[in-house]
Design an enzyme around this catalytic site. Structure first.
Site, PDB file in Angstrom:
ATOM      1  N   ILE A 720      -1.498  -0.067 -20.091  1.00  0.00           N
ATOM      2  CA  ILE A 720      -0.994   1.278 -20.334  1.00  0.00           C
ATOM      3  C   ILE A 720      -0.893   1.600 -21.807  1.00  0.00           C
ATOM      4  O   ILE A 720      -0.600   2.720 -22.185  1.00  0.00           O
ATOM      5  CB  ILE A 720       0.376   1.521 -19.651  1.00  0.00           C
ATOM      6  CG1 ILE A 720       1.368   0.430 -20.023  1.00  0.00           C
ATOM      7  CG2 ILE A 720       0.227   1.642 -18.153  1.00  0.00           C
ATOM      8  CD1 ILE A 720       2.767   0.702 -19.497  1.00  0.00           C
ATOM      9  N   GLY A 723      -1.707  -1.768 -28.983  1.00  0.00           N
ATOM     10  CA  GLY A 723      -1.311  -1.588 -30.372  1.00  0.00           C
ATOM     11  C   GLY A 723      -1.939  -2.650 -31.231  1.00  0.00           C
ATOM     12  O   GLY A 723      -2.761  -3.441 -30.755  1.00  0.00           O
ATOM     13  N   GLY A 724      -1.583  -2.673 -32.482  1.00  0.00           N
ATOM     14  CA  GLY A 724      -2.157  -3.611 -33.419  1.00  0.00           C
ATOM     15  C   GLY A 724      -1.944  -5.052 -33.002  1.00  0.00           C
ATOM     16  O   GLY A 724      -2.838  -5.876 -33.126  1.00  0.00           O
ATOM     17  N   LYS A 742       4.722  -6.488 -22.422  1.00  0.00           N
ATOM     18  CA  LYS A 742       4.023  -6.375 -23.700  1.00  0.00           C
ATOM     19  C   LYS A 742       3.475  -7.743 -24.059  1.00  0.00           C
ATOM     20  O   LYS A 742       4.213  -8.643 -24.429  1.00  0.00           O
ATOM     21  CB  LYS A 742       5.007  -5.885 -24.748  1.00  0.00           C
ATOM     22  CG  LYS A 742       4.384  -5.726 -26.100  1.00  0.00           C
ATOM     23  CD  LYS A 742       5.333  -5.022 -27.011  1.00  0.00           C
ATOM     24  CE  LYS A 742       4.783  -4.980 -28.417  1.00  0.00           C
ATOM     25  NZ  LYS A 742       5.709  -4.345 -29.324  1.00  0.00           N
ATOM     26  N   ASP A 842       8.890   1.560 -38.425  1.00  0.00           N
ATOM     27  CA  ASP A 842       7.636   2.130 -37.933  1.00  0.00           C
ATOM     28  C   ASP A 842       7.911   3.120 -36.803  1.00  0.00           C
ATOM     29  O   ASP A 842       7.396   2.988 -35.704  1.00  0.00           O
ATOM     30  CB  ASP A 842       6.699   1.017 -37.451  1.00  0.00           C
ATOM     31  CG  ASP A 842       5.311   1.555 -37.123  1.00  0.00           C
ATOM     32  OD1 ASP A 842       4.980   2.671 -37.587  1.00  0.00           O
ATOM     33  OD2 ASP A 842       4.567   0.878 -36.404  1.00  0.00           O
TER      34      ASP A 842
END
Ligand SMILES: *[C@@H]1O[C@H](CO)[C@@H](O)[C@H](O)[C@H]1NC(C)=O
Ligand SMILES: *[C@@H]1O[C@H](CO)[C@@H](O)[C@H](O)[C@H]1NC(C)=O
Ligand SMILES: *[C@@H]1O[C@H](CO)[C@@H](O)[C@H](O)[C@H]1NC(C)=O
Ligand SMILES: *[C@@H]1O[C@H](CO)[C@@H](O)[C@H](O)[C@H]1NC(C)=O
Ligand SMILES: *[C@@H]1O[C@H](CO)[C@@H](O)[C@H](O)[C@H]1NC(C)=O
Ligand SMILES: *[C@@H]1O[C@H](CO)[C@@H](O)[C@H](O)[C@H]1NC(C)=O
Ligand SMILES: *[C@@H]1O[C@H](CO)[C@@H](O)[C@H](O)[C@H]1NC(C)=O
Ligand SMILES: *[C@@H]1O[C@H](CO)[C@@H](O)[C@H](O)[C@H]1NC(C)=O
Ligand SMILES: *[C@@H]1O[C@H](CO)[C@@H](O)[C@H](O)[C@H]1NC(C)=O
Length: 887
Positions: A720, A723-724, A742, A842
């Protein structure tokens, strides 16, 4: 007598010594004699001198030339011998309490320094004020914890410390303040649990709102029989509401919103017949509203929104007439809405959205002139709304979306002079859009999509100069697009898609400077695309499924912020303007089913476009899948073969990778743990084994295999987000719970880097609990497969939301405000709330997730650093360029 004599002697002496003090004697009938009074005066002056210059100026009456009893803010006993009150609230003072010698005041009853800018801690010497009955220090910048010595102030009746930066726990000694009537510690950063306060039987007001207090509501709360206000909102209370709360018959205000309170609502609350405010919103309450609530006829503010309540409301509520604010939204209620809610003429706000209420609109709403906000959206309400509503002079916001309403849109809405939002999408409305709507002076949002509206778009809508959202897609509107729309200079969302609109696109539409999204798709628009060279802000343009012809205007490429462009299914011809190569923001393009020819622009959005987005044109060429290369090979069949081979190899590789993944999973045995807040206690166990297998704490197992099974070995179909440093998967566990997993990217050569990010994130998340911060459920740590388990947020990221036409349209200003407030709350909490402070570093739309209620939840602390308040080593860059704070 002695006192009088002393005064007399003193009077004679001083008049001899200092003639210039004559003013003092005239203003003060009794001389200021007692030695203790001198002590008080000098203590006050000493304190004054410790404050800043401005403050000293505010205390100009505090001089040696006059008795303290004449000073501003100082009050004495009847003999003017002792200071009994120091009341310097709102004096604009700045400084600390350290310069105040508390032991100099033997008769002080009131110390009120509220509404100033005092900082520093509350000195423990405050215990010397043994006669104090009121300690009022609200709205300052006091920090540190509440000194335990406060428990020695046995005469204390009011303790008001709200609106400071106090932290730590509530000292248990507070339970000894037998005379206390009011304790207000709201709006601080106090944590821990409520100490034992059962003996505080005189307590009338307990205010703990907006802190970090956790634990259960004290089980003996029902013994504090004098309570009339119990305010514990926005903390971390859990457990259920004690049944004996129903003994607190003097309660007027009961506020528990914004906690994690679960269980059902005790029926005994129905005994609290004097309740005017009852707020149980934003918790985990389940079950139904007890029928005993039928006796709470005085309810004025009643809020249950965002819980898991269901069933019908008690029938007796049908007769309630005292509501001013009634919020039932975001539950699973069924049955009819209470009908008399506005009978008393007080109702200003009513929300029942996102339930399953049935039946008609409450009859008393028809003439409810006090109404300012009404949300009935997403229910099963039914009725002909042509006549169900009247004229509301104060109405600002009304949302009737997603119900079964039918009938016409009344021209009366234009007479609601304060109306800013009129939302009725997704009903069965028919008839036309009344031209009178153009006269609604404050209308900013008109959302009528997904109905059966017919007729033309009235050109009078061009009079709505404040409009930012005009969404009337998916109706049966016909005729031309009125050029007057070009006058709506604030318009950001213009969605006329899926109607029967014909004729050309008026060139005035190209003059809407604020437009972000333009959707005219699925109509019968003809002629050419006008020169849209003033749509500088446009991010999404959808003109697909029309009959547009001519070339793609080069002016399109002046839309430097365009992200999505859909021109498919038209009759566009000619070449794509070469200036497209400058459209750096463009990330989605679809030009299929036209008659375009020539080379596609040499930029990734075209080169990486799927064939579906380019197919069925006259002769496009270029280095994109499905297209032929440009120079000579315009009819080379090798293009196709090559593609097939590529697909074959891709499949083999994917299968291989999948097999490998499953194999690795099979032979490895990992255990994952659930995080609790008691992180620190377990820190000792941290990093106990070699391969970075870390445990902070655990109180239950989440089996690794469950995650693997649920994601089919981290299959892309569960992906879904990416990211980096990690990929996020959605996993439905056997328990029925859906979580976000994650998974950190495979640790490459620089092993420690990712691992550090990971441990930082785990630590950070374990330490904070806040409704605007993503809940962390567990983690698994190993160099090969490291992942974190979070609560799953159905709304996804704000970034995704903004990139989705329909969803972004639903993301109205109210919701945006809510998201912004949520982010601000979370940041404030991280910076000033439950310590130690955490800097995210961030914050971007990618890291702000939302739930279905558009409540923001900040995620991704991979770059966060737990700041040691003393050493701020923020050297390495961390974050997303463009979003990170200036370094
Ligand atoms: C405060 O007063 C002191 C001494 O009178 C002076 O030196 C200082 O500059 C003043 N500060 C401000 C901020 O006015
Ligand atoms: C509360 O009162 C009881 C009985 O009066 C007493 O024994 C107890 O010590 C008190 N507790 C506290 C915390 O003051
Ligand atoms: C308080 O409430 C409990 C439970 O609701 C009840 O059993 C008890 O008798 C009540 N006590 C008083 C003093 O009213
Ligand atoms: C409710 O309030 C009224 C008026 O203040 C008072 O007379 C009555 O006793 C209260 N009821 C209860 C149950 O305390
Ligand atoms: C309301 O209170 C009355 C008397 O206090 C009681 O008889 C009745 O049962 C209560 N009604 C509900 C619905 O609880
Ligand atoms: C509402 O009030 C009416 C008249 O006062 C009464 O007849 C009716 O029973 C009440 N309804 C409910 C549900 O209490
Ligand atoms: C409303 O009812 C439908 C059908 O029973 C159900 O699927 C849905 O979840 C309900 N919605 C709410 C908000 O309870
Ligand atoms: C509209 O709103 C304003 C302030 O927002 C308020 O003063 C006024 O009373 C409201 N009603 C009307 C009819 O303007
Ligand atoms: C509203 O629009 C119509 C048609 O566009 C125009 O004739 C009229 O003057 C406008 N009325 C106002 C009050 O601006």
């Amino acid at each position: 007598m002695v006192l009088a004599k002393l005064s007399l002697i003193h009077l004679i002496l001083t008049s001899f010594l200092s003639l210039h003090l004559s003013k003092f004697f005239t203003s003060s009938p009794f001389a200021f004699a007692a030695a203790n009074s001198k002590r008080e005066a000098s203590a006050l002056l000493e304190w004054k001198l410790s404050l800043d210059n401005q403050s000293q100026a505010s205390l100009s009456s505090w001089t040696t030339r006059a008795s303290p009893c004449t000073w501003e803010g100082i009050f004495c006993d009847e003999y003017n011998t002792s200071v009994t009150s120091i009341i310097v609230a709102n004096f604009g003072l700045e400084g600390t309490l350290y310069g105040l010698n508390f032991s100099s005041f033997s008769k002080l009853q009131t110390l009120d320094i509220s509404n100033n800018s005092f900082s520093g801690t509350i000195p423990h010497q405050i215990a010397n004020l043994s006669t104090l009955s009121q300690l009022l220090m609200y709205v300052n910048g006091l920090n540190g914890s509440i000194p335990k010595e406060i428990g020695e102030l046995r005469s204390l009746m009011r303790l008001v410390l709200s609106g400071n930066r106090l932290s730590g726990t509530i000292p248990p000694t507070i339970g000894m303040l037998a005379n206390i009537i009011e304790i207000d510690l709201a709006q601080n950063s106090i944590s821990g649990t409520i100490p034992f306060i059962r003996n505080l039987t005189n307590l009338q007001h307990l205010g703990l709102s907006d802190n970090c207090i956790s634990g259960r509501i004290p089980p003996y709360i029902g013994d504090l029989l004098n309570l009339n206000a119990l305010e514990m909102d926005f903390n971390a209370f859990s457990g259920s509401i004690p049944e004996n709360i129903g003994n607190l018959t003097k309660l007027n205000n009961l506020v528990f919103s914004g906690n994690m309170i679960s269980g059902s609502i005790p029926s005994s609350i129905g005994n609290l017949v004097n309740l005017t405010t009852l707020d149980l919103s934003r918790n985990n309450l389940s079950g139904f509203v007890p029928s005993t609530f039928g006796n709470l006829t005085k309810l004025n503010r009643f809020s249950l929104f965002i819980n898991k309540l269901w069933g019908r409301l008690p029938p007796a509520m049908n007769n309630f007439t005292n509501f001013e604010n009634l919020q039932l939204g975001y539950n699973s209620f069924i049955g009819p809405l209470p009908q008399q809610i506005c009978h008393g003429g007080l109702l200003t706000k009513f929300g029942a959205n996102e339930n399953n209420f049935t039946g008609p609109v409450p009859e008393s709403l028809k003439n409810c002139s006090s109404l300012t906000r009404l949300r009935l959206d997403e229910n099963q309400l039914i009725g002909n709304i042509s006549y169900d509503f009247g004229v509301y002079p104060n109405l600002e916001y009304i949302d009737l979306s997603s119900n079964n309403f039918y009938g016409h849109i009344s021209p009366n809405w234009a007479k609601c002079h304060n109306l800013t939002s009129l939302k009725m999408q997704n009903n069965n409305l028919s008839g036309g859009i009344p031209p009178e709507l153009g006269q609604a002076p404050k209308l900013e949002q008109l959302v009528l999509s997904f109905n059966h509206l017919t007729g033309n778009i009235p050109n009078q809508l061009g009079n709505l100069t404040l409009l930012f959202d005009l969404s009337i897609s998916n109706n049966e509107l016909s005729g031309n697009i009125p050029p007057e729309i070009g006058a709506l200079s604030r318009l950001q969302f213009l969605n006329l898609g899926a109607n029967n609109l014909g004729g050309p696109i008026p060139k005035q539409v190209g003059e809407l400077p604020s437009l972000l999204q333009l959707n005219f798709s699925n109509n019968k628009l003809t002629e050419t695309i006008p020169s849209f060279n003033q749509l500088q802000s446009l991010q999404q343009l959808d003109l697909s499924w029309n009959f547009l012809n001519g070339e793609m205007p080069a002016a399109l490429t002046s839309m430097k912020k365009l992200i999505t462009l859909n021109l498919s299914h038209n009759h566009l011809s000619g070449a794509i303007p070469s200036s497209f190569k400058d459209m750096v923001s463009l990330t989605n393009v679809n030009i299929s089913d036209n008659q375009l020819e020539g080379s596609i622009p040499n930029i990734p959005v075209f080169l990486n476009a799927p064939f579906d987005a380019l197919k069925n044109n006259k002769g496009l060429c270029g280095n994109a899948s499905g297209l032929v290369l440009c120079p000579k090979l315009s009819h080379n069949p090798r293009g196709k073969t090559k593609r097939k081979v590529v697909i074959m190899w891709a499949s083999i590789l994917t299968l291989g990778a999948l097999f490998l993944a499953v194999f690795v999973v099979g032979v490895s045995l990992y255990v994952c743990y659930r995080i609790t807040t008691k992180a620190k206690k377990e820190e000792a166990k941290e990093e106990k084994t070699q391969d970075h297998f870390a445990i902070w704490s655990y109180d239950g197992k989440l089996v690794y295999e469950n995650i693997i099974e649920a994601t089919e070995g981290f299959d892309d179909k569960y992906l879904i987000g990416e990211g980096g440093s990690a990929s996020v998967y959605k996993a439905k566990l056997p328990t029925g719970q859906t979580v976000a997993v994650k998974k950190l990217h495979e640790v490459s050569t620089d092993e420690t880097l990712d691992l550090k990010a990971f441990t930082t994130e785990v630590k950070a998340l374990a330490e904070i609990k806040h409704r605007n911060i993503v809940k962390s459920l567990g983690y698994c740590l190993h160099p090969r497969f490291s992942f974190l388990i979070y609560e799953f947020l159905e709304g996804g990221s704000v970034d995704k939301l903004l990139n989705n036409d329909t969803r972004a349209t639903m993301f109205d200003w109210e919701r945006r405000m809510k998201v912004v407030k949520g982010v601000a709350n979370a940041l404030y909490h991280m910076h000033h709330g439950c310590f130690p402070p955490i800097v995210h570093r961030d914050i971007s739309s990618k890291n702000v997730l939302i739930d279905l209620d558009y409540e923001a939840h900040i995620s991704d602390f991979g770059t966060a650093k737990i700041l040691n308040p003393d050493s701020r080593n923020l050297t390495a860059f961390a974050g997303t360029y463009g979003y990170a704070a200036p370094g």
